[in-house]
Scaffold this motif. Structure first.
Motif, PDB file in Angstrom:
ATOM      1  N   MET A   1     -75.667  25.724 -65.744  1.00  0.00           N
ATOM      2  CA  MET A   1     -74.902  26.833 -66.308  1.00  0.00           C
ATOM      3  C   MET A   1     -73.586  26.354 -66.921  1.00  0.00           C
ATOM      4  N   ILE A   2     -72.913  25.465 -66.201  1.00  0.00           N
ATOM      5  CA  ILE A   2     -71.640  24.937 -66.700  1.00  0.00           C
ATOM      6  C   ILE A   2     -71.854  24.115 -67.967  1.00  0.00           C
ATOM      7  N   PHE A   3     -72.914  23.308 -67.972  1.00  0.00           N
ATOM      8  CA  PHE A   3     -73.208  22.470 -69.141  1.00  0.00           C
ATOM      9  C   PHE A   3     -73.469  23.342 -70.377  1.00  0.00           C
ATOM     10  N   GLN A  10     -66.431  27.782 -77.800  1.00  0.00           N
ATOM     11  CA  GLN A  10     -65.611  26.858 -78.588  1.00  0.00           C
ATOM     12  C   GLN A  10     -64.309  26.478 -77.883  1.00  0.00           C
ATOM     13  N   SER A  11     -63.786  27.377 -77.042  1.00  0.00           N
ATOM     14  CA  SER A  11     -62.519  27.088 -76.369  1.00  0.00           C
ATOM     15  C   SER A  11     -62.652  25.966 -75.340  1.00  0.00           C
ATOM     16  N   LEU A  12     -63.892  25.651 -74.948  1.00  0.00           N
ATOM     17  CA  LEU A  12     -64.131  24.587 -73.973  1.00  0.00           C
ATOM     18  C   LEU A  12     -64.484  23.266 -74.631  1.00  0.00           C
ATOM     19  N   HIS A  13     -64.368  23.194 -75.949  1.00  0.00           N
ATOM     20  CA  HIS A  13     -64.656  21.949 -76.662  1.00  0.00           C
ATOM     21  C   HIS A  13     -63.402  21.066 -76.671  1.00  0.00           C
ATOM     22  N   THR A  14     -63.042  20.605 -75.485  1.00  0.00           N
ATOM     23  CA  THR A  14     -61.881  19.742 -75.295  1.00  0.00           C
ATOM     24  C   THR A  14     -62.320  18.506 -74.508  1.00  0.00           C
ATOM     25  N   PRO A  15     -61.507  17.443 -74.504  1.00  0.00           N
ATOM     26  CA  PRO A  15     -61.892  16.228 -73.769  1.00  0.00           C
ATOM     27  C   PRO A  15     -62.210  16.466 -72.302  1.00  0.00           C
ATOM     28  N   MET A  16     -61.415  17.315 -71.638  1.00  0.00           N
ATOM     29  CA  MET A  16     -61.651  17.547 -70.217  1.00  0.00           C
ATOM     30  C   MET A  16     -63.035  18.124 -69.968  1.00  0.00           C
ATOM     31  N   TYR A  17     -63.425  19.110 -70.766  1.00  0.00           N
ATOM     32  CA  TYR A  17     -64.734  19.733 -70.574  1.00  0.00           C
ATOM     33  C   TYR A  17     -65.862  18.875 -71.132  1.00  0.00           C
ATOM     34  N   PHE A  18     -65.546  17.981 -72.057  1.00  0.00           N
ATOM     35  CA  PHE A  18     -66.528  17.000 -72.512  1.00  0.00           C
ATOM     36  C   PHE A  18     -66.947  16.108 -71.340  1.00  0.00           C
ATOM     37  N   LEU A  72     -65.382   9.922 -63.403  1.00  0.00           N
ATOM     38  CA  LEU A  72     -64.227  10.441 -62.652  1.00  0.00           C
ATOM     39  C   LEU A  72     -62.956   9.682 -63.007  1.00  0.00           C
ATOM     40  N   MET A  73     -63.081   8.379 -63.239  1.00  0.00           N
ATOM     41  CA  MET A  73     -61.921   7.597 -63.667  1.00  0.00           C
ATOM     42  C   MET A  73     -61.449   8.049 -65.050  1.00  0.00           C
ATOM     43  N   ALA A  74     -62.384   8.285 -65.965  1.00  0.00           N
ATOM     44  CA  ALA A  74     -62.019   8.769 -67.299  1.00  0.00           C
ATOM     45  C   ALA A  74     -61.349  10.135 -67.219  1.00  0.00           C
ATOM     46  N   MET A  75     -61.827  10.985 -66.325  1.00  0.00           N
ATOM     47  CA  MET A  75     -61.224  12.316 -66.162  1.00  0.00           C
ATOM     48  C   MET A  75     -59.813  12.220 -65.608  1.00  0.00           C
ATOM     49  N   SER A  76     -59.590  11.274 -64.705  1.00  0.00           N
ATOM     50  CA  SER A  76     -58.233  11.124 -64.170  1.00  0.00           C
ATOM     51  C   SER A  76     -57.278  10.621 -65.254  1.00  0.00           C
ATOM     52  N   TYR A  77     -57.767   9.765 -66.145  1.00  0.00           N
ATOM     53  CA  TYR A  77     -56.939   9.296 -67.260  1.00  0.00           C
ATOM     54  C   TYR A  77     -56.626  10.450 -68.212  1.00  0.00           C
ATOM     55  N   ASP A  78     -57.630  11.303 -68.456  1.00  0.00           N
ATOM     56  CA  ASP A  78     -57.420  12.474 -69.311  1.00  0.00           C
ATOM     57  C   ASP A  78     -56.339  13.383 -68.728  1.00  0.00           C
ATOM     58  N   GLN A  79     -56.403  13.587 -67.413  1.00  0.00           N
ATOM     59  CA  GLN A  79     -55.405  14.441 -66.767  1.00  0.00           C
ATOM     60  C   GLN A  79     -54.026  13.782 -66.783  1.00  0.00           C
ATOM     61  N   TYR A  80     -53.992  12.470 -66.622  1.00  0.00           N
ATOM     62  CA  TYR A  80     -52.723  11.742 -66.688  1.00  0.00           C
ATOM     63  C   TYR A  80     -52.065  11.916 -68.053  1.00  0.00           C
ATOM     64  N   VAL A  81     -52.828  11.770 -69.121  1.00  0.00           N
ATOM     65  CA  VAL A  81     -52.284  11.930 -70.474  1.00  0.00           C
ATOM     66  C   VAL A  81     -51.832  13.366 -70.697  1.00  0.00           C
ATOM     67  N   ALA A  82     -52.635  14.336 -70.215  1.00  0.00           N
ATOM     68  CA  ALA A  82     -52.315  15.751 -70.421  1.00  0.00           C
ATOM     69  C   ALA A  82     -51.009  16.152 -69.743  1.00  0.00           C
ATOM     70  N   PRO A 244     -68.942  21.225 -59.116  1.00  0.00           N
ATOM     71  CA  PRO A 244     -68.809  22.429 -59.944  1.00  0.00           C
ATOM     72  C   PRO A 244     -67.777  23.422 -59.405  1.00  0.00           C
ATOM     73  N   LEU A 245     -67.686  23.524 -58.071  1.00  0.00           N
ATOM     74  CA  LEU A 245     -66.727  24.464 -57.478  1.00  0.00           C
ATOM     75  C   LEU A 245     -65.293  24.042 -57.764  1.00  0.00           C
ATOM     76  N   ILE A 246     -65.016  22.754 -57.614  1.00  0.00           N
ATOM     77  CA  ILE A 246     -63.650  22.254 -57.775  1.00  0.00           C
ATOM     78  C   ILE A 246     -63.252  22.188 -59.240  1.00  0.00           C
ATOM     79  N   TYR A 247     -64.118  21.615 -60.075  1.00  0.00           N
ATOM     80  CA  TYR A 247     -63.743  21.322 -61.450  1.00  0.00           C
ATOM     81  C   TYR A 247     -63.946  22.488 -62.418  1.00  0.00           C
ATOM     82  N   SER A 248     -64.817  23.428 -62.088  1.00  0.00           N
ATOM     83  CA  SER A 248     -65.165  24.441 -63.077  1.00  0.00           C
ATOM     84  C   SER A 248     -65.003  25.870 -62.578  1.00  0.00           C
ATOM     85  N   LEU A 249     -65.665  26.214 -61.482  1.00  0.00           N
ATOM     86  CA  LEU A 249     -65.700  27.620 -61.070  1.00  0.00           C
ATOM     87  C   LEU A 249     -64.354  28.123 -60.566  1.00  0.00           C
TER      88      LEU A 249
END
Length: 265
Positions: A1-3, A10-18, A72-82, A244-249
């Motif tokens: 469902m999340i995928f 369109q609002s979820l077409h960002t690096p984090m949601y990628f 998960l490492m890439a996501m942490s880098y994305d959050q660091y930059v954000a 899914p609970l932590i990152y999305s819902l």
């Protein structure tokens, strides 16, 4: 469902949601690789699995587990930059960089898994054919080999350093910088919101990497196999549900996107 939701809105077409879409694929595949056979073993007396199926299960488990570590490492880098460099976020986290990070994660995980499985296949299996595990996990299958497993253990240790210790250290550095940036936020509400998001994600990272490091880097002990079975059960069932609970819902943006998609349909 999340995928599907990420691709529809369109609002979820960002690096984090990628990266979250990749994480969703990993969690679906990860659970599908292990859980159906585990459930079948619980309700039937026939717990046999063919050699080819066992090796494929081992290979897919390694690919998906290693890929999740790197994503998960890439996501942490994305959050660091954000959080730490918000004005340069769109420049740094370009779609080219996101694609390279995701593709590299999958390719590196595939290569590491392939190396470990090929090293496993070179061994003769002349001992008991009973895998003392809930599924065909690498270390449990390796214990059935009769030949010299020194090279296998070296490869497993090197892979653990590459996909567990290295990424974990980089992620901890990222989260230290993120925490320092959060403490500088003047608004108390802003600090609370940012800290809530980071603490929940850090909880997932600690659980995932902590369990994996206990299984693959802690020296052998007399009760290790029993501990591995319990940790692997937790790893296979709990993490795919928790992500899914932590990152999305828990994310208000995802909830809003879901409402918009349902209203359109």
């Amino acid at each position: 469902m999340i995928f599907v939701l990420i691709h529809l809105d369109q609002s979820l077409h960002t690096p984090m949601y990628f990266f979250l879409s990749h994480l969703a694929i990993i969690d679906i595949s990860y659970a599908s690789n292990n859980v159906p056979k585990m459930l079948a073993n619980l309700v039937t007396q026939n717990r046999a699995i063919s050699f080819v199926s066992c090796i494929m299960q081992t290979f897919l488990y390694l690919v998906l587990a290693a890929t999740e570590c790197l994503i998960l490492m890439a996501m942490s880098y994305d959050q660091y930059v954000a959080i730490c460099h918000p004005l340069h976020y769109t420049v740094i986290m370009s779609w080219t960089l996101c694609t390279v990070l995701a593709t590299t994660s999958w390719l590196c995980a595939f290569d590491l898994a392939l190396i470990n499985v090929l090293l496993l296949l070179r061994l003769p299996f002349c001992r008991s054919h009973e895998v003392n595990h809930l599924f065909c996990e690498l270390l449990s299958v390796l214990r059935l080999g009769c030949g010299d497993t020194w090279l296998n253990k070296v490869a497993i240790f090197a892979a653990s350093i590459f996909v567990l210790v290295g990424p974990l250290c980089l992620m901890l550095v990222s989260y230290i910088h993120i925490l320092w940036a959060i403490l500088k936020i003047p608004s108390g509400q802003g600090r609370k919101k940012a800290f809530s998001t980071c603490s929940s994600r850090l909880c997932v990272v600690r659980l995932y990497f902590g369990i994996a490091m206990v299984v693959y880097t802690v020296p052998d002990s007399s009760q290790r196999e029993e501990k591995e079975n319990i940790l692997s059960l937790f790893h296979s069932l709990f993490n795919p549900m928790l992500n899914p609970l932590i990152y999305s819902l828990r994310n208000a943006q995802v909830k809003d996107a879901l409402c918009r998609v349902l209203q359109v349909r």
